[in-house]
Design a protein around this motif. Structure first.
Motif, PDB file in Angstrom:
ATOM      1  N   SER A 143       5.126 -30.794  -9.015  1.00 57.64           N
ATOM      2  CA  SER A 143       5.078 -31.379 -10.361  1.00 57.64           C
ATOM      3  C   SER A 143       5.885 -32.655 -10.472  1.00 57.64           C
ATOM      4  O   SER A 143       5.739 -33.420 -11.433  1.00 57.64           O
ATOM      5  CB  SER A 143       5.606 -30.374 -11.377  1.00 57.64           C
ATOM      6  OG  SER A 143       6.971 -30.076 -11.093  1.00 57.64           O
TER       7      SER A 143
ATOM      8  N   LYS B 289      11.983 -31.134  -3.913  1.00 56.66           N
ATOM      9  CA  LYS B 289      11.058 -31.680  -4.908  1.00 56.66           C
ATOM     10  C   LYS B 289       9.826 -30.805  -4.994  1.00 56.66           C
ATOM     11  O   LYS B 289       9.251 -30.412  -3.983  1.00 56.66           O
ATOM     12  CB  LYS B 289      10.666 -33.103  -4.535  1.00 56.66           C
ATOM     13  CG  LYS B 289       9.909 -33.837  -5.628  1.00 56.66           C
ATOM     14  CD  LYS B 289       9.784 -35.322  -5.307  1.00 56.66           C
ATOM     15  CE  LYS B 289       9.133 -36.083  -6.466  1.00 56.66           C
ATOM     16  NZ  LYS B 289       9.096 -37.541  -6.195  1.00 56.66           N
ATOM     17  N   GLN B 290       9.418 -30.471  -6.216  1.00 46.18           N
ATOM     18  CA  GLN B 290       8.242 -29.655  -6.442  1.00 46.18           C
ATOM     19  C   GLN B 290       6.995 -30.537  -6.598  1.00 46.18           C
ATOM     20  O   GLN B 290       7.092 -31.762  -6.813  1.00 46.18           O
ATOM     21  CB  GLN B 290       8.423 -28.793  -7.694  1.00 46.18           C
ATOM     22  CG  GLN B 290       9.637 -27.858  -7.642  1.00 46.18           C
ATOM     23  CD  GLN B 290       9.523 -26.850  -6.527  1.00 46.18           C
ATOM     24  OE1 GLN B 290      10.193 -26.962  -5.507  1.00 46.18           O
ATOM     25  NE2 GLN B 290       8.653 -25.875  -6.704  1.00 46.18           N
TER      26      GLN B 290
END
Length: 425
Positions: A108, A105-106
């Protein structure tokens, strides 16, 4: 090139492209079912395969082909059983297609990963070895690709019959028979068309002699996975186990002469030359191997009573013999050995025999080849021996695939992004 050849190749390409989409979505169960059915047919049809292959062998013998060529062309019960075992081993391998790695997961909010996907349509151009028809097709099928096979004219009967077996296996599993197509014309212009069909073929894999691969390197517009030469070395270090060195180096040269992973140059540390060379070279001469030697090796062997030695030339160090000929050089140390390999090697496979870990570690790090070995025969540089089931070829390039090319080498990665309504600000 005639209009008819161009039209035929374009039609093959179009059908392969359509089939590649079906193969990309095929389930692992379907692909494995096809491979197992092919393995069963190969065993059931073994006698007929040999009968058809004999037509190719007799034609090549009448045409004056040499012993190494005939060896590569001939299919024996052992080579046929090896094909079947290779098919079954590929079945046992994990299907790479659809596998997602490095999913994270980033900041963002989006989730990002890489999915392994087929290359699409693979063109295989090969000479002599009809077993490539089965090996290459099997790897392409398991990795979700379609394949166009263009074997040499010398194996046309064998290749055509094996292709029919493969297509029967595909049909039994509900997969498109166009996923494996054999170019049935022996017209060489078909190759010229094939290697420029960028709209239909994603990668070319040449399996053949130096002249074929050199031609493709000069003319192809489709990217290639290839190696040009197999100039493989073994270096016997000062700290080698002499008995081991003799056994391994005998195998590396004489187990079979024709394969690209057979040793072509032996490098021997001067400190152990008198201990290892006489016993080893007696084995070679008893087996009919011609020895081409440098001055230091000649002195060591002549002092031991050897005759019929040939002086090695500059050309010998850069020649892939594929025959019972071996070049031998005595070197001062590992640095001279590695310098020789760097200058004359083909970055295929190189080995060291030593019980000195610091020396072997240097060899592993510094020798820039696709396979680098310690205390093992170069003949192990093979997809089947590496547990890949079979290989589609060996690559000494550094991009995409290197060494024996199995399933992963016939795939690519694409990024996949899972969002939840995120927008970039």
């Amino acid at each position: 090139m005639s209009a008819a050849i161009k039209e035929m190749m374009q039609d093959i390409g179009k059908r392969a492209r359509v089939a590649s989409r079906a193969m990309a979505r095929a389930s692992s169960e379907q692909k494995n079912q096809a491979l197992l059915h092919i393995a069963t047919l190969v065993r059931e049809q073994s006698a007929h395969i040999q009968k058809v292959n004999q037509l190719d062998v007799e034609r090549s013998q009448s045409g004056g082909q040499d012993a190494a060529f005939i060896d590569r062309l001939t299919m024996t019960p052992k080579t046929i059983e090896t094909m079947a075992l290779g098919l079954e081993q590929i079945v046992s391998l994990e299907d790479p297609i659809g596998k997602i790695s490095a999913f994270k997961k980033q900041a963002s909010g989006i989730e990002l990963g890489q999915m392994r996907v087929p290359l699409g349509v693979i063109g295989i151009i090969y000479e002599s070895r009809p077993n490539v028809t089965i090996d290459a097709a099997a790897l392409c099928l398991k990795s979700g690709n379609a394949v166009i096979l263009r074997g040499g004219s010398e194996a046309i009967d064998s290749n055509t019959f094996l292709a029919k077996i493969i297509q029967d296996g595909l049909a039994a599993a509900g997969l498109p028979t166009d996923a494996v197509q054999v170019v049935t014309t022996t017209d060489r212009s078909a190759v010229g068309e094939m290697i420029t069909m960028t709209e239909y073929i994603d990668v070319i894999v040449p399996r053949g002699g130096k002249s074929l691969i050199a031609r493709l390197m000069a003319e192809a517009r489709v990217p290639m996975i290839k190696h040009l030469d197999g100039i493989c070395h073994t270096y016997i270090d000062a700290d080698a186990d002499i008995e081991m060195a003799i056994t391994v180096c005998d195998n590396a040269k004489t187990q079979r002469y024709a394969p690209c992973n057979a040793m072509e140059t032996l490098l021997v540390n001067a400190a152990v030359g008198s201990k290892v060379l006489p016993a080893l070279c007696k084995i070679y001469q008893d087996k009919g191997v011609e020895l081409r030697v440098d001055a230091l090796t000649r002195k060591t062997l002549e002092d031991a009573g050897f005759k019929n030695l040939v002086d090695a030339t500059e050309d010998d160090w850069q020649t892939e013999y594929l025959a019972p000929i071996l070049s031998i050089k005595t070197v001062a140390d590992i640095d001279e050995a590695m310098s020789h390999i760097e200058r004359y090697g083909s970055k295929h496979t190189d080995a060291i025999i030593t019980n000195n870990k610091s020396v072997s570690d240097r060899f592993l790090r510094e020798v820039d080849s696709a396979s680098v070995m310690v205390n093992a025969s170069t003949r192990f540089a093979d997809g089947f021996e590496y547990g890949l089931g079979a290989e589609i070829g060996i690559s000494n390039d550094k991009l995409h695939a290197r060494g024996p090319v199995g399933l992963d080498g016939l795939t690519s990665l694409k990024y996949i992004v899972i969002g939840h309504g995120e927008i970039r600000t």
